[in-house]
Design a protein around this motif. Structure first.
Motif: not given
Length: 354
Positions: A111-133
């Motif tokens: 899923g998205f990294e914490r800054e972009r993971a709105k609506d608590g998306q980070w709670l549903f993933t186990n790996l964060r993808v860093p923002a690029t560009g």
């Protein structure tokens, strides 16, 4: 560190909406297919979006009906029962997408990294993808980098069925074809009927055929009718009269598309048609037509400064201008200038050869 040093057996991509963002995500799917052609790809998407994504070769498309409420979730989960993927690419930071992901079993849940993971998306993933560009496309391609793709440069290639191409071809004649999509799904993103009508007159004077396109929504049909009442140079009004595959085929036949921040602007990217995007509410560096960002007509920075007193660099990545009249800051002179520039740069006023 890349997740896979050898091709994964199966991947599931979760991106329900909107059409423009799904067009962006196609670049990732096709990058995966280029490097790992044997990997099975399943895409869970919205029912409307599925009408377009079904054109993707080698991809299993599973429609999700968000309007069905909990019945839609249960139907999706039943369809996926007993299946397990090597990785889930959770590419939509919205609660309804995260709820849908509960029925998708996968070892890795990107899923998205914490800054972009709105609506608590980070709670549903186990790996964060860093923002690029800056652009959404670049962020999506970051998922490919995390998987282990060597080439994450975006490109698109979408074959169209003969039936759709045959339908679209008669709408083009000896003149270069300009498609104007005047409306987005949200009315505040729309430019003025008077502006579109004046653009149609300008294009007609330069020898172009002008056709209106859009969805069957009443707001879009009303705006198209108003434009046609103002300008006598609208050759056809196809608003509400095309399926998504037909619309894509028509865009492929066109010399140029003009649209606000809405699906057809990004469908043009799929088939390599030049596009002028009209922007006020979102930063076109983030959401503009990927291949034609240099030709965007944007008053975003101006409207943002007027509303907040700050520049885009001083605010969060996805900050939106709230002023419902922001699009009226766009002048006809700005649009005509970009029209003249893009038609000259791409030689669009020559007799079409496609």
């Amino acid at each position: 560190m890349a997740l896979f040093s050898s091709p994964p057996s199966s991947l599931c991509l979760l991106r329900l909406s909107a059409i423009g963002d799904c067009c962006h995500a196609v670049a990732l799917v096709q990058a995966i297919q280029r490097q790992w052609p044997q990997t099975r790809i399943t895409w869970v998407t919205g029912r409307v979006e599925a009408g377009l994504l079904q054109l993707l070769p080698g991809v299993e498309v599973i429609p999700f009906d968000k309007k069905a409420g909990w019945k839609g979730y249960l139907a999706l989960w039943r369809q996926l029962r007993g299946r397990r993927f090597d990785a889930l690419l959770h590419m939509q930071a919205a609660l309804r997408a995260s709820l849908a992901s509960l029925g998708i079993r996968a070892r890795y849940r990107l899923g998205f990294e914490r800054e972009r993971a709105k609506d608590g998306q980070w709670l549903f993933t186990n790996l964060r993808v860093p923002a690029t560009g800056d652009h959404v496309v670049d962020g999506f391609m970051g998922f490919g980098r995390a998987l282990g793709l060597d080439d994450v440069s975006p490109s698109w290639s979408l074959p169209l069925p003969a039936a759709e191409r045959d339908w679209a071809r008669p709408h083009r004649d000896h003149r270069p074809l300009l498609l104007i999509c005047p409306a987005a799904s949200k009315a505040y993103k729309n430019w003025t009927a008077e502006g579109y009508a004046a653009l149609a007159d300008h294009a007609h004077e330069r020898g172009m055929k002008v056709v209106l396109i859009g969805s069957p929504a009443k707001m879009e049909q009303d705006l198209a009718a108003k434009i046609r009442n103002i300008s006598g140079n609208i050759d056809e009004n196809l608003v509400g009269k095309t399926s998504l595959p037909q619309l894509l085929a028509l865009i492929q036949e066109a010399s140029l598309v003009v649209a606000p921040d809405t699906g057809p602007a990004h469908m043009a990217t799929l088939v390599g048609t030049p596009v002028i995007g009209l922007y006020a509410h979102h930063n076109p560096r983030r959401t503009g037509p990927y291949r034609c960002r240099d030709y965007v007509v944007s008053v975003y920075e101006e409207a943002l400064l007027a509303e907040t007193g700050k520049t885009p660099e001083q605010l969060p990545w996805r900050t939106r201008v709230r002023d419902p009249h922001a699009m009226q800051r766009i002048t006809l002179e700005q649009v005509i200038a970009q029209f003249d520039r893009i038609t000259q740069d791409f030689n669009l006023l020559q007799e079409p050869s496609r």
